[in-house]
Design a protein around this motif. Sequence first.
Motif, PDB file in Angstrom:
ATOM      1  N   UNK A 111       2.456  18.647  10.812  1.00 40.76           N
ATOM      2  CA  UNK A 111       2.251  19.305   9.521  1.00 40.76           C
ATOM      3  C   UNK A 111       3.234  18.801   8.467  1.00 40.76           C
ATOM      4  N   UNK A 112       3.942  17.727   8.815  1.00 41.89           N
ATOM      5  CA  UNK A 112       4.937  17.170   7.894  1.00 41.89           C
ATOM      6  C   UNK A 112       4.459  15.874   7.261  1.00 41.89           C
ATOM      7  N   UNK A 113       3.981  14.943   8.086  1.00 42.75           N
ATOM      8  CA  UNK A 113       3.655  13.611   7.601  1.00 42.75           C
ATOM      9  C   UNK A 113       2.179  13.470   7.220  1.00 42.75           C
ATOM     10  N   UNK A 114       1.299  14.098   7.991  1.00 44.98           N
ATOM     11  CA  UNK A 114      -0.118  13.952   7.690  1.00 44.98           C
ATOM     12  C   UNK A 114      -0.496  14.517   6.323  1.00 44.98           C
ATOM     13  N   UNK A 115       0.021  15.674   5.894  1.00 44.97           N
ATOM     14  CA  UNK A 115      -0.306  16.159   4.540  1.00 44.97           C
ATOM     15  C   UNK A 115       0.104  15.181   3.445  1.00 44.97           C
ATOM     16  N   UNK A 116       1.171  14.428   3.669  1.00 42.04           N
ATOM     17  CA  UNK A 116       1.583  13.423   2.677  1.00 42.04           C
ATOM     18  C   UNK A 116       0.533  12.326   2.573  1.00 42.04           C
ATOM     19  N   UNK A 140       0.817  -1.216   0.000  1.00 40.50           N
ATOM     20  CA  UNK A 140       0.000   0.000   0.000  1.00 40.50           C
ATOM     21  C   UNK A 140       0.854   1.271   0.000  1.00 40.50           C
ATOM     22  N   UNK A 141       2.130   1.117   0.106  1.00 41.10           N
ATOM     23  CA  UNK A 141       3.013   2.294   0.133  1.00 41.10           C
ATOM     24  C   UNK A 141       3.055   2.950  -1.248  1.00 41.10           C
ATOM     25  N   UNK A 142       3.042   4.280  -1.266  1.00 38.75           N
ATOM     26  CA  UNK A 142       3.138   5.046  -2.501  1.00 38.75           C
ATOM     27  C   UNK A 142       4.546   5.642  -2.576  1.00 38.75           C
ATOM     28  N   UNK A 143       5.256   5.331  -3.653  1.00 44.19           N
ATOM     29  CA  UNK A 143       6.657   5.732  -3.732  1.00 44.19           C
ATOM     30  C   UNK A 143       6.856   7.244  -3.732  1.00 44.19           C
ATOM     31  N   UNK A 144       5.826   7.998  -4.121  1.00 42.02           N
ATOM     32  CA  UNK A 144       5.956   9.462  -4.096  1.00 42.02           C
ATOM     33  C   UNK A 144       5.929  10.042  -2.679  1.00 42.02           C
ATOM     34  N   UNK A 145       5.717   9.171  -1.678  1.00 43.23           N
ATOM     35  CA  UNK A 145       5.796   9.637  -0.285  1.00 43.23           C
ATOM     36  C   UNK A 145       7.230   9.918   0.139  1.00 43.23           C
ATOM     37  N   UNK A 146       8.186   9.334  -0.590  1.00 40.13           N
ATOM     38  CA  UNK A 146       9.591   9.575  -0.291  1.00 40.13           C
ATOM     39  C   UNK A 146      10.032  10.939  -0.808  1.00 40.13           C
ATOM     40  N   UNK A 147      11.118  11.438  -0.288  1.00 43.63           N
ATOM     41  CA  UNK A 147      12.004  10.802   0.698  1.00 43.63           C
ATOM     42  C   UNK A 147      11.566  11.012   2.143  1.00 43.63           C
ATOM     43  N   UNK A 158       6.072   5.243  14.758  1.00 41.54           N
ATOM     44  CA  UNK A 158       7.294   4.453  14.620  1.00 41.54           C
ATOM     45  C   UNK A 158       8.478   5.322  14.213  1.00 41.54           C
ATOM     46  N   UNK A 159       8.253   6.307  13.353  1.00 35.67           N
ATOM     47  CA  UNK A 159       9.337   7.157  12.870  1.00 35.67           C
ATOM     48  C   UNK A 159       9.815   8.150  13.921  1.00 35.67           C
ATOM     49  N   UNK A 160       8.902   8.697  14.699  1.00 34.47           N
ATOM     50  CA  UNK A 160       9.237   9.810  15.585  1.00 34.47           C
ATOM     51  C   UNK A 160       9.273   9.456  17.068  1.00 34.47           C
ATOM     52  N   UNK A 161       8.446   8.510  17.507  1.00 31.47           N
ATOM     53  CA  UNK A 161       8.310   8.268  18.945  1.00 31.47           C
ATOM     54  C   UNK A 161       8.277   6.770  19.260  1.00 31.47           C
ATOM     55  N   UNK A 162       9.012   6.001  18.483  1.00 30.04           N
ATOM     56  CA  UNK A 162       8.984   4.553  18.639  1.00 30.04           C
ATOM     57  C   UNK A 162       9.518   4.054  19.964  1.00 30.04           C
ATOM     58  N   UNK A 204       9.847   6.695   3.685  1.00 31.10           N
ATOM     59  CA  UNK A 204      10.381   5.658   2.812  1.00 31.10           C
ATOM     60  C   UNK A 204       9.637   4.343   3.031  1.00 31.10           C
ATOM     61  N   UNK A 205       9.918   3.371   2.171  1.00 30.51           N
ATOM     62  CA  UNK A 205       9.281   2.062   2.311  1.00 30.51           C
ATOM     63  C   UNK A 205       9.667   1.395   3.630  1.00 30.51           C
ATOM     64  N   UNK A 206      10.907   1.621   4.059  1.00 35.44           N
ATOM     65  CA  UNK A 206      11.357   1.035   5.328  1.00 35.44           C
ATOM     66  C   UNK A 206      10.671   1.675   6.538  1.00 35.44           C
ATOM     67  N   UNK A 207      10.151   2.887   6.350  1.00 38.50           N
ATOM     68  CA  UNK A 207       9.424   3.553   7.437  1.00 38.50           C
ATOM     69  C   UNK A 207       7.971   3.098   7.524  1.00 38.50           C
TER      70      UNK A 207
END
Length: 441
Positions: free
Chosen positions: A316-321, A281-288, A342-346, A291-294
């Motif tokens: 305001x960084x990740x949710x708009x994506x 379900x990951x969309x490659x345009x979400x990078x950088x 997982x990315x910010x507060x894992x 990423x897929x690993x995230x």
Amino acid sequence: MKMSPPSPPSMKNQSPTASKHPISPSPLPNFLCHLFLIVSALTFVFLLCFHNKTYSFILQISTTQFSFFTAQSPLQQPPLDVQDPPSFAHGKSEEERLMAPKIQEIPPPPSSPPPSPGGDVDVQEPPDLAHGMSDEELLLKASMAPKTQELRVPKVAFMFLTRGPVVLAPLWELFFKGSRGLFSIYVHSNPSFNGSEPEGSVFHGRRIASKEVEWGNVDMIEAERRLLANALLDFSNQYFVLLSESCIPLYNFSTIYSYLLNSTHNFVESYDLEGPVGRGRYHRDMGPTITLNDWRKGSQWFQMDRSLAIEVVSDKTYFPIFQYYCSGSCYADEHYLPTFVNMKFGERNANRTLTWVDWSRGGPHPSKFIRPDVTNEFLERLRSGSSCEYNGRKTNVCFLFARKFTLNALDRLLRGRQSNMLLTSHGNSNSSKLDVQSCLI
């Protein structure tokens, strides 16, 4: 006839000395008189000052007996029980009295610690939900809310994301009974729902301004953020639980309250899953940025503390994506929070949810439970049939809530052990801690 001017008085009988130096009174009596007046004035001033100082000191001692310093009007003052002032014949010398330490005002006692769950707490009412703010204004205000509030009684915010009414409301009424002041309720239902709750209900007046939500769409995340933002405006809310209309509590309020507020972790399910319903379900345009690993997957039914809740409404960084790239079969509700946390507060996340659900039957939706499914053995398995970690120790208390239960199952849930369990330990200040500790291995 011309008259002559009068002649001057005769100077025969006056002595020459007297004419040059007139006789005056002696200066000594004048001097003594002035000295006496000065000494008398100084003595009076000294006695007056000393008297005022002593009287002020006595007034300090007697403030509990007299109302000299009150600001009440005469109509508001109660009748005074006038007593004789303290005797000045206290047996101490003048020097001992002057050297005695001054009496200072006693400071008020420190505020008492937050009460244990199991009884109503008298706290201020939460903010009015009819605030009229737009989503942008609401999220901005919530993002600036304080992360901690130690002087208030901590509360748990129960946030219901529903289509219409909370269909299992009678069960939740039983759950919340006797714990007023330790919880808050917020309901986000479809704007087309026009129903209302009776005034005596804990759900009365707890619906927030809502927008239409489509299953699996990103607007479901917007609804979750809307619930969080409203709950953050009440600074007493320290933990936040997202529930659906089909959720039930598995333990009494005391146990759940203690479990959440004593936890050192957040509970947002997050895991890496290969295949089309995971990484597919990951969309490659979400990078950088992402990423897929995230990329992570998990349940949308979370339990988080105030600090993480503020981070979610402030993002305001990740949710708009996700708003731009995660639509359709992406199912943003299953990926945004698991990925963001997982990315910010894992490091502070338990990577599990406290809401039990059954996916064993397959399909896009979890299993539903109707009246025949609700047995004491089934509910006991949900409560203690698992093993997990809580604050670094093994425990079999892994789930506090469960779904999906239908209205048809309500009758069974309100009878037998389930209803007795929900009322257990209410009013016992020590039970909430024992309920959790006794399950730690």
